[in-house]
Design an enzyme around this catalytic site. Sequence first.
Site, PDB file in Angstrom:
ATOM      1  N   HIS A 163       0.799  -1.194   0.000  1.00  0.00           N
ATOM      2  CA  HIS A 163       0.000   0.000   0.000  1.00  0.00           C
ATOM      3  C   HIS A 163       0.853   1.275   0.000  1.00  0.00           C
ATOM      4  O   HIS A 163       0.660   2.125  -0.860  1.00  0.00           O
ATOM      5  CB  HIS A 163      -1.074   0.060   1.093  1.00  0.00           C
ATOM      6  CG  HIS A 163      -1.979   1.177   0.761  1.00  0.00           C
ATOM      7  ND1 HIS A 163      -2.868   1.110  -0.291  1.00  0.00           N
ATOM      8  CD2 HIS A 163      -2.025   2.439   1.215  1.00  0.00           C
ATOM      9  CE1 HIS A 163      -3.451   2.279  -0.430  1.00  0.00           C
ATOM     10  NE2 HIS A 163      -2.968   3.107   0.464  1.00  0.00           N
ATOM     11  N   TYR A 170       1.779   5.448  -2.560  1.00  0.00           N
ATOM     12  CA  TYR A 170       2.040   6.839  -2.188  1.00  0.00           C
ATOM     13  C   TYR A 170       3.442   7.258  -2.574  1.00  0.00           C
ATOM     14  O   TYR A 170       3.683   8.421  -2.904  1.00  0.00           O
ATOM     15  CB  TYR A 170       1.745   7.073  -0.711  1.00  0.00           C
ATOM     16  CG  TYR A 170       0.302   6.828  -0.441  1.00  0.00           C
ATOM     17  CD1 TYR A 170      -0.115   5.743   0.313  1.00  0.00           C
ATOM     18  CD2 TYR A 170      -0.661   7.628  -1.035  1.00  0.00           C
ATOM     19  CE1 TYR A 170      -1.456   5.487   0.491  1.00  0.00           C
ATOM     20  CE2 TYR A 170      -2.006   7.376  -0.871  1.00  0.00           C
ATOM     21  CZ  TYR A 170      -2.405   6.303  -0.105  1.00  0.00           C
ATOM     22  OH  TYR A 170      -3.730   6.033   0.047  1.00  0.00           O
ATOM     23  N   HIS A 196      -9.343   0.852 -11.233  1.00  0.00           N
ATOM     24  CA  HIS A 196      -8.936   1.838 -10.244  1.00  0.00           C
ATOM     25  C   HIS A 196      -7.472   2.232 -10.415  1.00  0.00           C
ATOM     26  O   HIS A 196      -7.145   3.419 -10.504  1.00  0.00           O
ATOM     27  CB  HIS A 196      -9.158   1.279  -8.837  1.00  0.00           C
ATOM     28  CG  HIS A 196      -8.393   1.981  -7.762  1.00  0.00           C
ATOM     29  ND1 HIS A 196      -8.733   3.235  -7.305  1.00  0.00           N
ATOM     30  CD2 HIS A 196      -7.282   1.621  -7.071  1.00  0.00           C
ATOM     31  CE1 HIS A 196      -7.868   3.604  -6.368  1.00  0.00           C
ATOM     32  NE2 HIS A 196      -6.987   2.655  -6.215  1.00  0.00           N
ATOM     33  N   PHE A 197      -6.573   1.256 -10.472  1.00  0.00           N
ATOM     34  CA  PHE A 197      -5.178   1.684 -10.445  1.00  0.00           C
ATOM     35  C   PHE A 197      -4.661   2.200 -11.772  1.00  0.00           C
ATOM     36  O   PHE A 197      -3.633   2.876 -11.810  1.00  0.00           O
ATOM     37  CB  PHE A 197      -4.241   0.642  -9.814  1.00  0.00           C
ATOM     38  CG  PHE A 197      -4.076  -0.668 -10.510  1.00  0.00           C
ATOM     39  CD1 PHE A 197      -4.487  -1.835  -9.884  1.00  0.00           C
ATOM     40  CD2 PHE A 197      -3.460  -0.756 -11.740  1.00  0.00           C
ATOM     41  CE1 PHE A 197      -4.303  -3.053 -10.489  1.00  0.00           C
ATOM     42  CE2 PHE A 197      -3.281  -1.976 -12.355  1.00  0.00           C
ATOM     43  CZ  PHE A 197      -3.694  -3.128 -11.737  1.00  0.00           C
ATOM     44  N   HIS A 198      -5.383   1.949 -12.873  1.00  0.00           N
ATOM     45  CA  HIS A 198      -4.967   2.623 -14.096  1.00  0.00           C
ATOM     46  C   HIS A 198      -5.323   4.100 -14.039  1.00  0.00           C
ATOM     47  O   HIS A 198      -4.712   4.918 -14.715  1.00  0.00           O
ATOM     48  CB  HIS A 198      -5.577   1.949 -15.329  1.00  0.00           C
ATOM     49  CG  HIS A 198      -4.823   0.732 -15.740  1.00  0.00           C
ATOM     50  ND1 HIS A 198      -5.121  -0.515 -15.255  1.00  0.00           N
ATOM     51  CD2 HIS A 198      -3.769   0.568 -16.570  1.00  0.00           C
ATOM     52  CE1 HIS A 198      -4.280  -1.405 -15.784  1.00  0.00           C
ATOM     53  NE2 HIS A 198      -3.447  -0.767 -16.580  1.00  0.00           N
ATOM     54  N   ARG A 242      -9.890 -10.134 -12.705  1.00  0.00           N
ATOM     55  CA  ARG A 242      -8.654  -9.563 -13.216  1.00  0.00           C
ATOM     56  C   ARG A 242      -7.638 -10.682 -13.392  1.00  0.00           C
ATOM     57  O   ARG A 242      -7.881 -11.823 -13.035  1.00  0.00           O
ATOM     58  CB  ARG A 242      -8.119  -8.527 -12.232  1.00  0.00           C
ATOM     59  CG  ARG A 242      -7.785  -9.156 -10.889  1.00  0.00           C
ATOM     60  CD  ARG A 242      -7.321  -8.157  -9.880  1.00  0.00           C
ATOM     61  NE  ARG A 242      -6.014  -7.609 -10.178  1.00  0.00           N
ATOM     62  CZ  ARG A 242      -5.187  -7.127  -9.251  1.00  0.00           C
ATOM     63  NH1 ARG A 242      -5.550  -7.145  -7.995  1.00  0.00           N
ATOM     64  NH2 ARG A 242      -4.034  -6.615  -9.592  1.00  0.00           N
ATOM     65  N   ARG A 243      -6.452 -10.345 -13.924  1.00  0.00           N
ATOM     66  CA  ARG A 243      -5.339 -11.282 -14.013  1.00  0.00           C
ATOM     67  C   ARG A 243      -5.712 -12.573 -14.716  1.00  0.00           C
ATOM     68  O   ARG A 243      -5.271 -13.642 -14.336  1.00  0.00           O
ATOM     69  CB  ARG A 243      -4.816 -11.628 -12.611  1.00  0.00           C
ATOM     70  CG  ARG A 243      -4.220 -10.448 -11.907  1.00  0.00           C
ATOM     71  CD  ARG A 243      -3.620 -10.824 -10.574  1.00  0.00           C
ATOM     72  NE  ARG A 243      -2.505  -9.942 -10.289  1.00  0.00           N
ATOM     73  CZ  ARG A 243      -1.790  -9.950  -9.182  1.00  0.00           C
ATOM     74  NH1 ARG A 243      -2.062 -10.800  -8.246  1.00  0.00           N
ATOM     75  NH2 ARG A 243      -0.808  -9.097  -9.028  1.00  0.00           N
TER      76      ARG A 243
END
Lengths: 300, 589, 170
Positions: free
Chosen positions: B257, B261, B408-410, B471-472
């Site tokens: 996580h 950041y 989300h993470f794209h 996913r994956r």
Amino acid sequence: MNERSDGRGRRSRQEGPPVKETQNPTRPISRRTTLKAVAGVAASAGALATAGRANAQADGPDFGSWFEKTENFDGVVDETGQSEVTVAVGAPDVAGGPLAFEPAAIRVDPGTTIRWEWTGSGGPHNVVATDGSFDSGDPVPTAETTFDHTFESEGVSRYLCEPHETAGMKGAVVVGTPGSGGGGDGGSGDGSGQDGQAADGSEPLSGPWDVVMTGLVMLMMAAPIVYHYNRDRVRQRASSVVPTVTEAPQTDDEQVETLGHDEFDPTGTLSLVLVYLAILGVMWVFMYFVEFLGGPTVVG
Amino acid sequence: MSTPTADETVTETTTGETAAGHSYDASDRLAYVERFPDAALIVRLCFLVAFGALGLGGLFGVIQALHRTGIYRGVVSSADYYTVLTGHGVLLALVFTTFFIAGLFTWAVTRSMDRPLSSIRLAWAWFALMLLGTLMAAVAIVAGFFPSLGISADVLFTFYPPLQAHPLFYTGAALIIVGSWLAGANYFLTYREWRQENPDARIPLQTFMVLTTMLLWYLSTIGVAIEVVVFLIPWSLGLFEQVDPLTMRTLFWYFGHPVVYFWLLPAYLVWYTVLPKLAGGRLFSDALARIVFVLFLLLSTPTGFHHQYIDPGIPEGFKTVAMTNTMMLLLPSLLTAFTVVASIEHGARQRGGEGRLGWLRSLPWEKPAFSGCALAGLMFAAGGFSGMINAGMNINYLIHNTLWVPGHFHLTVGTAFALTVMAIAYWLVPQITGKRLRNRSLAAVQPYVWFGGMVLMSNAMHRAGLAGIPRRTAEPEYNVADASFTGVVGGYQEMRIQIAIGGVLLFVSLLLFLVVMVNTWRSEKSEQLRVDSRIPDPLSGPEHGPRVLDNLRLWIAIAIVLVLLTYAIPVGSLLADGVFAPGGPTVPV
Amino acid sequence: MEIHRFERLWLALSLLLILGITGTVVYGATAEGIKMVDDSGGTIDAENLQDTEFGDPGVRKVGENRYDVYIVAHRFFFDPGTSQPIEIPAESTVTFYVTSADVVHGFQVADTNVNTMVIPGQVAKLTVEFDNPDSYGIICHEYCGSGHHSMEGELDVVPKSEYNATEASA
């Protein structure tokens, strides 16, 4: 549904940009040193590479990349001297099981009958030769199903389980000792790798080749860095033709007014973030109470 | 306020010579490449590796997009898809990010403290170490396409045991991390020199951001370093028979996580310190920027369990604590939204913008450095929402491991970070190379193409995830589950087409960026750039915030305490029932 | 320290949003009774599953409208679930016990919130109420190897009357 590609898809390129030869011969020392360093690094990484797991398989003909994804492939098991040999279909207790034929590769005498016997594990299976010479029919899952085929002539037959081909459920039957003049292999299902004509003992790629390949790939990836580094060193030394770089002179053309600390209240920002907050709130409520609390959920 | 801050000091004499021996005129402000040539070389090399990884990782990405949507499966087999996916994740989320950030931070500290790095040899050392690690990991991954080599690492970016990669992979990853630690040391040593000469000054804002981010990085990489060095490398060499998969997951997500950041904060550095100037304005509040970074330092790490909400073996109490910490982490991002937009509004109004929202039109949307950062920020606001859903503990059941998560993470690392990188590169690369930007019209349109592609791809991914598509997965077509894939809005096939088109647009945008970069890099140096690096003072400067904000020792101490409170007991109990147990048989892939 | 009044307003609203979101999550956990997968399933020896309840996986009736289902995830199938569907009656409360015989898998009943990681050495225990008859696909959503995308199963919730007439699969 689009058709699935078989295990022999084209390999994609992985090399970095092509290496350019610099024409300038005046700095041999630094370039050689750098290249030596990179080569040394490549060699040590290659050593580490070969220190790793040994996957290379030894005896039997060279199957090329047929068994690349078959985890229970352990060389050619000798089952000569028997008239009937059993191969398990859906072997549960092997690597890659139960999506596996066990043993994956066997050697038998000409005239031997092989009986494939389903264990009931791993869902529906079938046994299909790549050259079409035998085919057990539609995949079935049932335990104790059997399929027999008698191998009369020398050669190498490869076969697979259609629904589990991409998971590596494949096998091979080596009949006699092919390569000493007998019939060729049982057809090739793959487009790469050679079908071995030698008898036991030929080794696929391993050992020093690993080091060389590793080193080459690393060199190709490091090459652009090395090239650029050296080019920059050239530039710094041939400084008489390189200008002193300055920034743009500061102009305030696009600024119409100056707003100091006490003259500015971000009202537009406040409006935008309040709208954003409202959207977040609505979306959250929708997601939580409509989407999520809709269906069966874990309560304990 | 007009006391010059350290940001504003410029080394100028009336006439003189640069370090490289060139003469210049005082009225010209020297470009970064002249003022700090050694650091500029390091930055260039870092960017070179980063953009190379971006290009290759992006190529893998478009192959994946076409494969899993069923549009075109001829490039790789479905088994090799996972090799491609591993390459995509490692090259983009580990190599591209870490190298770019190392370069950006090198630029930021030298520029804001106006001094060269304390040791250029240390810089070469960390760069070489990171590069070596990258090459090793890349070889291990790519060798997976060549089975005769006997080396592979088809374990994906998260490399969960008992799936086991070749030791080359783990060693390479470890070296990248260790190299980055040395980079941090380089920044701290430079800061220490500066501090000796400036005992009472406030830390320059960019340096403050770099130091807090690196402190966060040190704290967070401990987890993955232990996982890889103490457990996975020996295990992959055959020295241990098994490892405990749950303990390894926990150590990974301890890191997994806060690493996001580590990616986000450099983007924030750009948005806080450079974006206001690009918009023609000034940073709204320096003190609030410092507070935001301190909050991230404190709260980023004790949240890792929110990636393990549905892991068996972890009691619900720890998951709840992670949830509340994660929700608190929303605060610094929401504060950033306000401060950054206010700074942009200031710029727009100084450019003559008027009205409640009409000022938006007065912004320099034709300049890609600005438009890229602004669009990245906009998409991040959307990505923040899907992150809130991920963080909502029980609602996580709805979307865990579905295609929602990559959606989300794209938006976050894939746009907030990546698009900001590309945008700021248009501004920074001329300054570190001494060459004017080429193909400016391509550059101007590139962020919009990325935006369009990402809107299509990630919205379809989110909806597909709500429908339950995983996913994956190389071929997300199932015999029974397909019937259950009822979409919220739109059909299954339509979502796949959107993902494919979006992915292709992203790749096109990436190519545009690379073309601009290559052409700029290969051109000749110019006498005068079109950019200037002067950054005006903030509207509300550091003197309006308490000095305690600069007390880095205090903040790292609190951060360590929070981490211990969150992780000591869970990790302790995971190890207590057997350091290597319970586990499962090792599976090399 | 100087904070602009708009920013103070925004700070307050942000905190309210955070509280509100956290509040709904707490509501879900308490009023709706949603529980997270945790350690109550215990640990297990993944290499000797045959000596545990997982040695005989399948559906077992343990009470009036209560059933336990033991499932083992393998590369690349669920046992039971893949070669034959798991059958349970409607209007029942089912507790799933899921573990892995090899690597980390996922277990998701598509179109529901029944979703868990499956980790070798750990047992994931989930209790779910199924009210209406329906047929669900089961998906493995965590990468487990080259055959990952072919790993699926089926869960059939049959009408109560029909279930009594059939054998519970062993």
